[in-house]
Design an enzyme around this catalytic site. Structure first.
Site, PDB file in Angstrom:
ATOM      1  N   THR A   6      -7.247   0.713   4.329  1.00 57.98           N
ATOM      2  CA  THR A   6      -6.127   0.687   3.388  1.00 57.98           C
ATOM      3  C   THR A   6      -5.775  -0.750   3.003  1.00 57.98           C
ATOM      4  O   THR A   6      -4.832  -0.972   2.262  1.00 57.98           O
ATOM      5  CB  THR A   6      -4.893   1.363   4.018  1.00 57.98           C
ATOM      6  OG1 THR A   6      -4.652   0.743   5.290  1.00 57.98           O
ATOM      7  CG2 THR A   6      -5.132   2.847   4.245  1.00 57.98           C
ATOM      8  N   LEU A  23       3.667  -6.111   4.556  1.00 56.12           N
ATOM      9  CA  LEU A  23       2.977  -7.261   3.958  1.00 56.12           C
ATOM     10  C   LEU A  23       2.375  -8.179   5.026  1.00 56.12           C
ATOM     11  O   LEU A  23       2.475  -9.407   4.937  1.00 56.12           O
ATOM     12  CB  LEU A  23       3.931  -8.048   3.041  1.00 56.12           C
ATOM     13  CG  LEU A  23       4.618  -7.219   1.947  1.00 56.12           C
ATOM     14  CD1 LEU A  23       5.577  -8.078   1.151  1.00 56.12           C
ATOM     15  CD2 LEU A  23       3.574  -6.597   1.003  1.00 56.12           C
ATOM     16  N   SER A  41       1.827  -4.166   9.145  1.00 55.44           N
ATOM     17  CA  SER A  41       1.060  -3.190   8.365  1.00 55.44           C
ATOM     18  C   SER A  41       1.024  -3.680   6.923  1.00 55.44           C
ATOM     19  O   SER A  41       1.682  -4.656   6.566  1.00 55.44           O
ATOM     20  CB  SER A  41       1.731  -1.817   8.422  1.00 55.44           C
ATOM     21  OG  SER A  41       2.944  -1.857   7.697  1.00 55.44           O
ATOM     22  N   LYS A  42       0.272  -2.946   6.138  1.00 50.72           N
ATOM     23  CA  LYS A  42       0.221  -3.288   4.721  1.00 50.72           C
ATOM     24  C   LYS A  42       1.630  -3.205   4.120  1.00 50.72           C
ATOM     25  O   LYS A  42       2.031  -4.040   3.322  1.00 50.72           O
ATOM     26  CB  LYS A  42      -0.718  -2.306   4.011  1.00 50.72           C
ATOM     27  CG  LYS A  42      -1.317  -2.879   2.764  1.00 50.72           C
ATOM     28  CD  LYS A  42      -2.357  -1.959   2.201  1.00 50.72           C
ATOM     29  CE  LYS A  42      -1.738  -1.071   1.161  1.00 50.72           C
ATOM     30  NZ  LYS A  42      -2.674  -0.246   0.432  1.00 50.72           N
ATOM     31  N   GLN A  43       2.383  -2.189   4.576  1.00 49.79           N
ATOM     32  CA  GLN A  43       3.732  -1.980   4.022  1.00 49.79           C
ATOM     33  C   GLN A  43       4.657  -3.158   4.345  1.00 49.79           C
ATOM     34  O   GLN A  43       5.543  -3.487   3.566  1.00 49.79           O
ATOM     35  CB  GLN A  43       4.371  -0.691   4.580  1.00 49.79           C
ATOM     36  CG  GLN A  43       3.785   0.601   4.032  1.00 49.79           C
ATOM     37  CD  GLN A  43       2.381   0.891   4.577  1.00 49.79           C
ATOM     38  OE1 GLN A  43       2.052   0.512   5.687  1.00 49.79           O
ATOM     39  NE2 GLN A  43       1.552   1.525   3.768  1.00 49.79           N
TER      40      GLN A  43
END
Ligand code: GLU
Length: 305
Positions: free
Chosen positions: A18, A244, A240-242
């Site tokens: 992801t 950043l 996480s990606k969320q």
């Protein structure tokens, strides 16, 4: 890449593509790599691209390159979940034939008021358990979960128990968008690959009881589990990606591996300052012990997130 060598014990790293690898995923990779290598087990790599809508084009290839730069060499070919739909379908058919799953027509909106489970998913109240109204076609399929505690002993976190029926309810194995759920894919893949030792982030601790129920329903063996702490940012959120989280690609690989070892309770000695990943991993392999990994679900790491 080294050959699998027919090792009886097998570990694995199973990233979802992801986005690029961040420090939190590197910690899980280093933990499972060392757990495998220190005991002579094989270490396999599986790209968990079963959740196609969440996958980012090119991310998987980037993850493979980053693992190579970090000296984390896997055994054998990479397994791609996106190539395994028929295997998951066969597992679903076995569950159907045994009456262990049922079709569900509930929409996200219909479930919006349900109580939240520990992992933030909505608890399912059993609406479609006893059959669908005439003429309606299932959107998703759920595993029928019976009341009672599911227990296991995590090699890091100790005894864990959850009443999945009370906390989560019957859970989705085939999603309304037609994709197989992570919970089903992971148990089918771990069993088929002969994985004996799962080492992964503690964010997945709450998924494990569901996975044990699926293993039992499918008659699959249960691997040993060890959940390493997740890396949190200043706000206490998992990297996480969320949130950043920064990709580790731009950082010196030896420094990243040394920091992962520090986070996992295995700080390298001063003499290894500036060492390359292979040297650090070889040193850590010789002293690796899960007893040194902090027994917490999450912790911050200065310099990351
Ligand atoms: N694909 C999951 C993730 O990236 C890991 C699944 C697992 O290790 O079981 O969070």
């Amino acid at each position: 890449m080294s050959a699998p060598g027919g090792a009886a014990r097998k570990g694995r790293f199973a990233p979802s593509p992801t986005g690029p690898l961040h420090f939190g995923s590197v910690v899980a990779a280093v933990g499972s790599y060392l757990d495998a290598r220190s005991s002579g087990a094989a270490w396999l790599l599986r790209i968990e691209d079963v959740d196609v809508p969440r996958c980012v084009p090119g991310a998987a290839e980037g993850i493979l390159r980053t693992l190579e730069r970090l000296g984390l060499e896997w055994d054998g070919p990479v397994l791609w979940q996106s190539s395994r739909t028929e295997v998951y379908r066969a597992a679903l058919e076995r569950l159907m034939a045994a009456g262990r799953v049922f079709g569900c027509i509930c929409t996200r909106r219909a479930l919006a008021d349900a109580r939240l489970a520990r992992d933030g998913t909505r608890r399912y109240a059993g609406t479609c358990r006893d059959g669908l109204p005439p003429g309606r076609t299932a959107r998703a399929f759920r595993l029928r979960v019976e009341p009672g505690c599911v227990r296991f002993v995590d090699r890091i976190q100790g005894p864990i128990e959850e009443d999945v029926a009370a906390d989560v309810g019957d859970f989705v194995v085939l999603r309304a968008d037609g994709y197989f759920a992570y919970q089903l894919a992971v148990v089918v893949d771990d069993a088929e690959a002969g994985i004996t030792d799962v080492v992964r982030g503690a964010d997945l601790l709450d998924s494990t009881p569901r996975q044990l129920l699926l293993q039992r329903a499918l008659g699959l063996p249960q691997p040993a589990y060890a959940h390493v702490p997740v890396v949190t940012n200043g706000a206490g959120e998992k990297l996480s990606k969320q949130t950043l989280a920064q990709a580790v690609d731009g950082l010196a690989p030896g420094g990243v591996v040394a920091d992962a070892l520090r986070f996992l309770g295995h700080p390298p000695p001063a003499a290894l300052g500036g060492a390359a990943p292979a040297e650090l991993l070889a040193w850590a392999q010789g002293i690796w012990s899960l007893a040194r990994v902090p027994c917490v679900r999450g912790a911050p790491m200065p310099g990351y997130g």
